[in-house]
Design a protein around this motif. Sequence first.
Motif, PDB file in Angstrom:
ATOM      1  N   PRO A  59       0.827  -1.203   0.000  1.00  0.00           N
ATOM      2  CA  PRO A  59       0.000   0.000   0.000  1.00  0.00           C
ATOM      3  C   PRO A  59       0.863   1.255   0.000  1.00  0.00           C
ATOM      4  CG  PRO A  59       0.005  -1.018   2.149  1.00  0.00           C
ATOM      5  CD  PRO A  59       0.684  -1.971   1.233  1.00  0.00           C
ATOM      6  N   GLY A  60       0.351   2.284  -0.619  1.00  0.00           N
ATOM      7  CA  GLY A  60       1.088   3.539  -0.630  1.00  0.00           C
ATOM      8  C   GLY A  60       1.218   4.063  -2.037  1.00  0.00           C
ATOM      9  N   GLY A  61       1.903   5.167  -2.171  1.00  0.00           N
ATOM     10  CA  GLY A  61       2.066   5.809  -3.468  1.00  0.00           C
ATOM     11  C   GLY A  61       2.408   7.263  -3.266  1.00  0.00           C
ATOM     12  N   GLY A  62       2.332   8.015  -4.344  1.00  0.00           N
ATOM     13  CA  GLY A  62       2.773   9.404  -4.301  1.00  0.00           C
ATOM     14  C   GLY A  62       2.003  10.261  -3.321  1.00  0.00           C
ATOM     15  N   PHE A  63       0.682  10.120  -3.294  1.00  0.00           N
ATOM     16  CA  PHE A  63      -0.120  10.974  -2.414  1.00  0.00           C
ATOM     17  C   PHE A  63       0.268  10.757  -0.962  1.00  0.00           C
ATOM     18  CE2 PHE A  63      -2.883  11.120  -6.101  1.00  0.00           C
ATOM     19  CZ  PHE A  63      -3.292  12.431  -6.076  1.00  0.00           C
ATOM     20  N   GLN A  64       0.258   9.487  -0.558  1.00  0.00           N
ATOM     21  CA  GLN A  64       0.547   9.190   0.846  1.00  0.00           C
ATOM     22  C   GLN A  64       1.958   9.629   1.203  1.00  0.00           C
ATOM     23  OE1 GLN A  64      -0.875   7.192  -1.342  1.00  0.00           O
ATOM     24  NE2 GLN A  64      -2.536   6.028  -0.451  1.00  0.00           N
ATOM     25  N   ALA A  65       2.913   9.280   0.321  1.00  0.00           N
ATOM     26  CA  ALA A  65       4.302   9.631   0.608  1.00  0.00           C
ATOM     27  C   ALA A  65       4.467  11.147   0.692  1.00  0.00           C
ATOM     28  CB  ALA A  65       5.210   9.049  -0.467  1.00  0.00           C
ATOM     29  N   GLY A  66       3.796  11.865  -0.216  1.00  0.00           N
ATOM     30  CA  GLY A  66       3.909  13.324  -0.206  1.00  0.00           C
ATOM     31  C   GLY A  66       3.410  13.922   1.089  1.00  0.00           C
ATOM     32  N   VAL A  67       2.274  13.428   1.552  1.00  0.00           N
ATOM     33  CA  VAL A  67       1.723  13.995   2.779  1.00  0.00           C
ATOM     34  C   VAL A  67       2.604  13.635   3.973  1.00  0.00           C
ATOM     35  CG1 VAL A  67      -0.280  14.067   4.253  1.00  0.00           C
ATOM     36  CG2 VAL A  67      -0.579  13.928   1.819  1.00  0.00           C
ATOM     37  N   ILE A  68       3.143  12.403   3.989  1.00  0.00           N
ATOM     38  CA  ILE A  68       4.004  12.019   5.118  1.00  0.00           C
ATOM     39  C   ILE A  68       5.270  12.871   5.121  1.00  0.00           C
ATOM     40  CG2 ILE A  68       5.345  10.124   6.089  1.00  0.00           C
ATOM     41  CD1 ILE A  68       3.217   8.220   4.999  1.00  0.00           C
ATOM     42  N   LEU A  69       5.833  13.101   3.939  1.00  0.00           N
ATOM     43  CA  LEU A  69       7.034  13.943   3.850  1.00  0.00           C
ATOM     44  C   LEU A  69       6.727  15.358   4.333  1.00  0.00           C
ATOM     45  CD1 LEU A  69       9.925  13.602   2.911  1.00  0.00           C
ATOM     46  CD2 LEU A  69       9.270  14.461   0.694  1.00  0.00           C
ATOM     47  N   ALA A  70       5.563  15.883   3.907  1.00  0.00           N
ATOM     48  CA  ALA A  70       5.175  17.219   4.356  1.00  0.00           C
ATOM     49  C   ALA A  70       4.984  17.232   5.868  1.00  0.00           C
ATOM     50  CB  ALA A  70       3.894  17.651   3.653  1.00  0.00           C
ATOM     51  N   ALA A  71       4.437  16.132   6.419  1.00  0.00           N
ATOM     52  CA  ALA A  71       4.231  16.068   7.864  1.00  0.00           C
ATOM     53  C   ALA A  71       5.557  16.139   8.601  1.00  0.00           C
ATOM     54  CB  ALA A  71       3.486  14.785   8.227  1.00  0.00           C
ATOM     55  N   ALA A  72       6.606  15.530   8.024  1.00  0.00           N
ATOM     56  CA  ALA A  72       7.926  15.604   8.655  1.00  0.00           C
ATOM     57  C   ALA A  72       8.402  17.056   8.715  1.00  0.00           C
ATOM     58  CB  ALA A  72       8.927  14.746   7.882  1.00  0.00           C
ATOM     59  N   VAL A  73       8.242  17.791   7.604  1.00  0.00           N
ATOM     60  CA  VAL A  73       8.668  19.196   7.580  1.00  0.00           C
ATOM     61  C   VAL A  73       7.840  20.019   8.553  1.00  0.00           C
ATOM     62  CG1 VAL A  73       8.907  21.222   6.118  1.00  0.00           C
ATOM     63  CG2 VAL A  73       9.415  18.983   5.198  1.00  0.00           C
ATOM     64  N   ILE A  74       6.521  19.747   8.589  1.00  0.00           N
ATOM     65  CA  ILE A  74       5.640  20.530   9.457  1.00  0.00           C
ATOM     66  C   ILE A  74       5.969  20.254  10.922  1.00  0.00           C
ATOM     67  CG2 ILE A  74       3.244  20.780  10.185  1.00  0.00           C
ATOM     68  CD1 ILE A  74       2.444  20.403   7.266  1.00  0.00           C
ATOM     69  N   LEU A  75       6.265  18.978  11.244  1.00  0.00           N
ATOM     70  CA  LEU A  75       6.652  18.656  12.626  1.00  0.00           C
ATOM     71  C   LEU A  75       7.920  19.420  13.004  1.00  0.00           C
ATOM     72  CD1 LEU A  75       6.206  16.972  15.164  1.00  0.00           C
ATOM     73  CD2 LEU A  75       7.607  15.192  14.162  1.00  0.00           C
ATOM     74  N   TYR A  76       8.863  19.469  12.076  1.00  0.00           N
ATOM     75  CA  TYR A  76      10.103  20.220  12.332  1.00  0.00           C
ATOM     76  C   TYR A  76       9.790  21.679  12.594  1.00  0.00           C
ATOM     77  CZ  TYR A  76      14.857  21.869  11.638  1.00  0.00           C
ATOM     78  OH  TYR A  76      16.070  22.447  11.815  1.00  0.00           O
ATOM     79  N   ALA A  77       8.861  22.244  11.782  1.00  0.00           N
ATOM     80  CA  ALA A  77       8.503  23.651  11.955  1.00  0.00           C
ATOM     81  C   ALA A  77       7.806  23.875  13.293  1.00  0.00           C
ATOM     82  CB  ALA A  77       7.609  24.104  10.805  1.00  0.00           C
ATOM     83  N   LEU A  78       6.979  22.915  13.713  1.00  0.00           N
ATOM     84  CA  LEU A  78       6.255  23.080  14.981  1.00  0.00           C
ATOM     85  C   LEU A  78       7.210  23.066  16.159  1.00  0.00           C
ATOM     86  CD1 LEU A  78       3.085  20.830  14.596  1.00  0.00           C
ATOM     87  CD2 LEU A  78       3.239  23.294  14.464  1.00  0.00           C
ATOM     88  N   ILE A  79       8.222  22.195  16.094  1.00  0.00           N
ATOM     89  CA  ILE A  79       9.101  22.044  17.260  1.00  0.00           C
ATOM     90  C   ILE A  79      10.190  23.113  17.256  1.00  0.00           C
ATOM     91  CG2 ILE A  79      10.607  20.451  18.488  1.00  0.00           C
ATOM     92  CD1 ILE A  79       7.875  19.362  18.431  1.00  0.00           C
ATOM     93  N   PHE A  80      10.807  23.355  16.097  1.00  0.00           N
ATOM     94  CA  PHE A  80      11.981  24.226  16.072  1.00  0.00           C
ATOM     95  C   PHE A  80      11.677  25.622  15.531  1.00  0.00           C
ATOM     96  CE2 PHE A  80      13.528  19.906  15.933  1.00  0.00           C
ATOM     97  CZ  PHE A  80      14.467  19.929  16.938  1.00  0.00           C
ATOM     98  N   GLY A  81      10.431  25.889  15.209  1.00  0.00           N
ATOM     99  CA  GLY A  81      10.084  27.218  14.716  1.00  0.00           C
ATOM    100  C   GLY A  81      10.064  27.254  13.200  1.00  0.00           C
TER     101      GLY A  81
END
Lengths: 145, 241
Positions: A33-55
Amino acid sequence: MNPHVILRVVSKFLIPLIALFAFYVQFHGDFGPGGGFQAGVILAAAVILYALIFGIDAAKKAVPPSAVRIGMSLGVLIYGGTGVATWLLGANFLEYGVLAHDPSHGQHYGILAVELGVLFSVASVMVAIFYAFGSRQPDLTDEDW
Amino acid sequence: MIPSVLILDIAIMAMLVVVAFAIVRMRSLFAIVMLQGVYSLLCAAWFVSLDAVDVAFTEAAVGAGVSTILMLSAMLLADRQSKPIEMRRQLGPILVVLVTGAALFYAIPDMPAFGAANSPANAYVGMDYIDRTADEIHIPNVVTAVLASYRGFDTFGEVVVIFAAGLGVLLLLGLNGNAGKWRARPNGVNVSSAMLPSAQAATGESVESLANKQSTEIPPAKPNAAKPKKEASKATKGGRS
């Protein structure tokens, strides 16, 4: 001293794993299971988590807004470009069979390219929308919540 | 013997109902946004139990992850409490919900059983895709084959829609959140384009001093507000070039 030491330490450990998982979802999409949509959102979530914690400023240094802007359009370009490539090779739009000698290999290449385009587009748009909203807030303290 | 999957499904459904009622009864928007994330995560768990792992992935990442964050950041520019609505104005929505719910219950007996072989989802092109994927595309995941190859046009349309959505947000808000001059008043505190972190870097003023200046003088005095704004627009241009 920053009160969120645990959050910082844990997320520093987790963010690379989240990004790695995104790429696993992307490139293992043919088999599981998976593909571009899921991977894209998970990758974006990693960046957003970084922004939430470190500014958000630190996040903008790591993933600059210009890269996000380019990534958005690059994704659509890769997807559409795959279609144009199949056109130039004499087939219909997005008919991947002509991309290689063996039609099933052509399908593999086509799906890979198209999913890559989806990944770029989705991840960049998610981060772009987050940047657009997130940059509108003045810095918050814990008491503001 | 009741199958364990059925127990799990019923438990997840019950939790969905509980979370939905909790959301309806709450006034604190922060808690509501968090509960919506919980709701999405429960949905994702339920999709896994229905073997729709691809959908579950998307729901967990988009519904519970990204959209929660976007709702939070939108909430920070609006109020943090929702105002109670008088009973008289709630009657119409309640009526719509009840009628729709009754219609859905009325339709349940007509639905094919879950996983039925002759259901529309399994009978026509769906079967065809499953039969042909192994021969034509040689990949084990039929979902990917349908999404990227058989329905490549649809997916292209979806990508363009996502791109257009992102483009729309960027045109309205700006990638750095400072497109044009704007002002919001969350919880009675003035927030404007001059108070952004990106604008502060240019003016060197802290948030507190600006916030005090703006909240003590409502409407803010023009000469005070004009200067940082000008520099903010400069910063905008600098950031974009």
